[in-house]
Write an enzyme that holds these catalytic residues in place. Structure first.
Site, PDB file in Angstrom:
ATOM      1  N   GLN A  56      -3.389  -2.059  13.693  1.00  0.00           N
ATOM      2  CA  GLN A  56      -4.436  -1.144  14.119  1.00  0.00           C
ATOM      3  C   GLN A  56      -4.106  -0.556  15.479  1.00  0.00           C
ATOM      4  O   GLN A  56      -3.254  -1.073  16.208  1.00  0.00           O
ATOM      5  CB  GLN A  56      -5.786  -1.856  14.170  1.00  0.00           C
ATOM      6  CG  GLN A  56      -6.247  -2.402  12.832  1.00  0.00           C
ATOM      7  CD  GLN A  56      -7.627  -3.036  12.919  1.00  0.00           C
ATOM      8  OE1 GLN A  56      -8.613  -2.358  13.195  1.00  0.00           O
ATOM      9  NE2 GLN A  56      -7.691  -4.338  12.706  1.00  0.00           N
TER      10      GLN A  56
ATOM     11  N   CYS B 180      -3.227  -0.123  -0.562  1.00  0.00           N
ATOM     12  CA  CYS B 180      -2.143   0.160  -1.499  1.00  0.00           C
ATOM     13  C   CYS B 180      -2.189   1.638  -1.905  1.00  0.00           C
ATOM     14  O   CYS B 180      -3.223   2.290  -1.757  1.00  0.00           O
ATOM     15  CB  CYS B 180      -2.280  -0.724  -2.738  1.00  0.00           C
ATOM     16  SG  CYS B 180      -1.824  -2.454  -2.475  1.00  0.00           S
TER      17      CYS B 180
ATOM     18  N   ASN C 104      -2.989  -7.983  13.491  1.00  0.00           N
ATOM     19  CA  ASN C 104      -3.517  -9.306  13.179  1.00  0.00           C
ATOM     20  C   ASN C 104      -2.952  -9.703  11.821  1.00  0.00           C
ATOM     21  O   ASN C 104      -3.068  -8.949  10.862  1.00  0.00           O
ATOM     22  CB  ASN C 104      -5.040  -9.294  13.089  1.00  0.00           C
ATOM     23  CG  ASN C 104      -5.702  -8.898  14.389  1.00  0.00           C
ATOM     24  OD1 ASN C 104      -5.154  -9.112  15.467  1.00  0.00           O
ATOM     25  ND2 ASN C 104      -6.885  -8.320  14.299  1.00  0.00           N
TER      26      ASN C 104
ATOM     27  N   HIS D 213       2.374  -4.459  -1.089  1.00  0.00           N
ATOM     28  CA  HIS D 213       1.238  -5.309  -0.730  1.00  0.00           C
ATOM     29  C   HIS D 213       1.675  -6.721  -0.348  1.00  0.00           C
ATOM     30  O   HIS D 213       1.027  -7.373   0.492  1.00  0.00           O
ATOM     31  CB  HIS D 213       0.258  -5.380  -1.909  1.00  0.00           C
ATOM     32  CG  HIS D 213      -0.958  -6.214  -1.639  1.00  0.00           C
ATOM     33  ND1 HIS D 213      -2.088  -5.716  -1.026  1.00  0.00           N
ATOM     34  CD2 HIS D 213      -1.222  -7.525  -1.892  1.00  0.00           C
ATOM     35  CE1 HIS D 213      -2.997  -6.667  -0.908  1.00  0.00           C
ATOM     36  NE2 HIS D 213      -2.495  -7.773  -1.433  1.00  0.00           N
TER      37      HIS D 213
ATOM     38  N   HIS E 145      -3.073  -6.670   3.027  1.00  0.00           N
ATOM     39  CA  HIS E 145      -1.933  -5.742   3.022  1.00  0.00           C
ATOM     40  C   HIS E 145      -1.319  -5.683   4.425  1.00  0.00           C
ATOM     41  O   HIS E 145      -2.045  -5.641   5.409  1.00  0.00           O
ATOM     42  CB  HIS E 145      -2.425  -4.362   2.600  1.00  0.00           C
ATOM     43  CG  HIS E 145      -1.326  -3.415   2.235  1.00  0.00           C
ATOM     44  ND1 HIS E 145      -1.042  -3.067   0.931  1.00  0.00           N
ATOM     45  CD2 HIS E 145      -0.446  -2.730   2.993  1.00  0.00           C
ATOM     46  CE1 HIS E 145      -0.048  -2.208   0.910  1.00  0.00           C
ATOM     47  NE2 HIS E 145       0.339  -1.992   2.166  1.00  0.00           N
TER      48      HIS E 145
ATOM     49  N   HIS F 121      -0.477  -4.511   7.707  1.00  0.00           N
ATOM     50  CA  HIS F 121      -0.949  -3.362   8.476  1.00  0.00           C
ATOM     51  C   HIS F 121      -1.303  -3.803   9.895  1.00  0.00           C
ATOM     52  O   HIS F 121      -1.463  -4.983  10.178  1.00  0.00           O
ATOM     53  CB  HIS F 121      -2.193  -2.742   7.820  1.00  0.00           C
ATOM     54  CG  HIS F 121      -3.435  -3.564   7.972  1.00  0.00           C
ATOM     55  ND1 HIS F 121      -3.649  -4.738   7.279  1.00  0.00           N
ATOM     56  CD2 HIS F 121      -4.533  -3.394   8.761  1.00  0.00           C
ATOM     57  CE1 HIS F 121      -4.817  -5.249   7.615  1.00  0.00           C
ATOM     58  NE2 HIS F 121      -5.376  -4.469   8.522  1.00  0.00           N
TER      59      HIS F 121
ATOM     60  N   CYS G 160      -7.073  -3.657  -3.396  1.00  0.00           N
ATOM     61  CA  CYS G 160      -6.696  -3.414  -2.002  1.00  0.00           C
ATOM     62  C   CYS G 160      -6.817  -1.933  -1.661  1.00  0.00           C
ATOM     63  O   CYS G 160      -6.214  -1.083  -2.321  1.00  0.00           O
ATOM     64  CB  CYS G 160      -5.266  -3.879  -1.757  1.00  0.00           C
ATOM     65  SG  CYS G 160      -4.651  -3.473  -0.098  1.00  0.00           S
TER      66      CYS G 160
END
Length: 359
Positions: free
Chosen positions: A187, A73, A172, A132, A183, A185, A70
């Protein structure tokens, strides 16, 4: 909050947001990265007057790597990632495969009736936690406030960039939605135009104000609070409700009670009150079918320079899951005509979610 600005190996900006003032963020990015891609192209659809970004370099972006590879991470010996530090609270960095950027590129030339221009703007990634296997629903209230501080910080800075007309903060979640990284997150897109959805909504709000002298968003919020049947959860500063004309099987809108144009306008009490309400709604979504619910969480903020007096910050949260083993696909009517058909009654969706929040 401690804010530390640094750069990745290819010159992209990275910003750490920490709750501890003694957090050490001196670790450099030691990777050997290729040059950054040029800006995408923007092409105007002459039939709809909408701008479409053409970003061919995004075909090569990382796609659902295993957890051990990933890129979000923390870095560790022998495995360097987008985040050089060995741990972090919240981190924001420029997307390596952006839909919009300020990188120089050739002036696009397109035949026919379509105009073309560089896709100038900026795209950033927001990592909510270095865990994660966590999700936004797992974040404690203090971490949510830190994420909101990062969102507001980036909204202010990106809004000041030349050519940026709207800042969009979103998450998303879930492979069913189309994520490329597992992971936790979100945007941030800094668009070089006002998006079609915002443009249309503000046109409707302007007509409502001209006809009634009132704020459309405030009227929607007041009507839903009075009706109560679609309210999922509420506190002194926020109300979460299923809209009467929900497009998606499970869709919840979260409104602050005080009208502010964007995330920068929220005060400390409003930021503190958001986290417990929002994470409760997320856990309710996950509890409906006993599986992680795929969703899009989209903050609707005022454009940078237009329509700010008509805008009312709010989040629209929705899922494409309509049953434990069924998804809502955008088929002919939705995809071709933009005409939605919802399989779940908004009142029933609100009842089910409200029961999950209460329990």
């Amino acid at each position: 909050m401690k804010r530390t600005v640094t750069e990745l190996a290819d010159g992209r900006e990275l910003i750490y947001f920490d709750r501890r003032d003694d957090a050490d963020r001196a670790a450099p990015d030691k990777r050997d990265l290729p040059p950054r891609p040029p800006a995408s192209e923007l092409r105007r659809d002459p039939l709809t007057d909408e701008w479409i970004a053409i970003a061919g370099h995004r075909q090569g972006r990382t796609f659902l790597p295993p957890a051990g590879e990933c890129p979000l991470c923390p870095s560790e010996p022998g495995r360097l990632t987008e985040i050089p530090a060995a741990s972090y609270d919240v981190v924001v960095f420029e997307n390596r495969f952006p839909s919009f950027s300020a990188q120089p590129g050739e002036q696009p030339v397109v035949g026919g009736l379509s105009e073309a221009r560089p896709g100038t703007g900026r795209c950033e990634v927001v990592c909510f936690t270095d865990d994660h296997d966590a999700s936004f629903a797992d974040l404690d209230p203090g971490r949510v406030e830190l994420v909101m501080a990062a969102w507001a910080d980036r909204t202010a800075e990106l809004s000041a960039l030349p050519g940026v007309e709207q800042v969009f903060v979103f998450e998303n979640r879930g492979p069913e939605i189309g994520i490329t990284l597992g992971h936790p997150h979100g945007q941030i897109y800094a668009y070089p135009y006002v998006t079609p959805r915002t443009r249309r909504t503000l046109e409707v709000a302007a007509r409502h104000a001209e006809r009634t002298g009132r704020d459309l968003f405030a009227d929607v919020l007041a009507a839903e609070r009075e009706a109560g049947v679609r309210v999922v959860a509420a506190n002194d500063h926020w109300t979460a409700f299923v809209p009467a004309a929900a497009r998606w099987p499970y869709e919840v809108h979260l409104y602050p009670h005080r009208r502010v144009p964007d995330l920068c306008g929220l005060d400390a009490a409003e930021r503190a009150a958001f986290g417990p309400l929002y994470t409760g709604v997320l856990r309710a979504l996950d509890g409906l079918f006993g599986v992680p619910m795929p969703y899009v969480a989209a903050w609707h903020q005022a454009p940078v320079a237009t329509g700010r007096e008509l805008s009312h910050l709010h989040m629209e949260l929705f899922s494409i899951r309509r049953a434990s083993n069924k998804l809502k696909y955008l088929a002919g009517s939705e995809s071709a005509m933009g005409a939605f058909v919802n399989d779940v009654s908004p009142e029933e969706a609100a009842r089910l979610l409200r029961a999950m929040v209460t329990n």
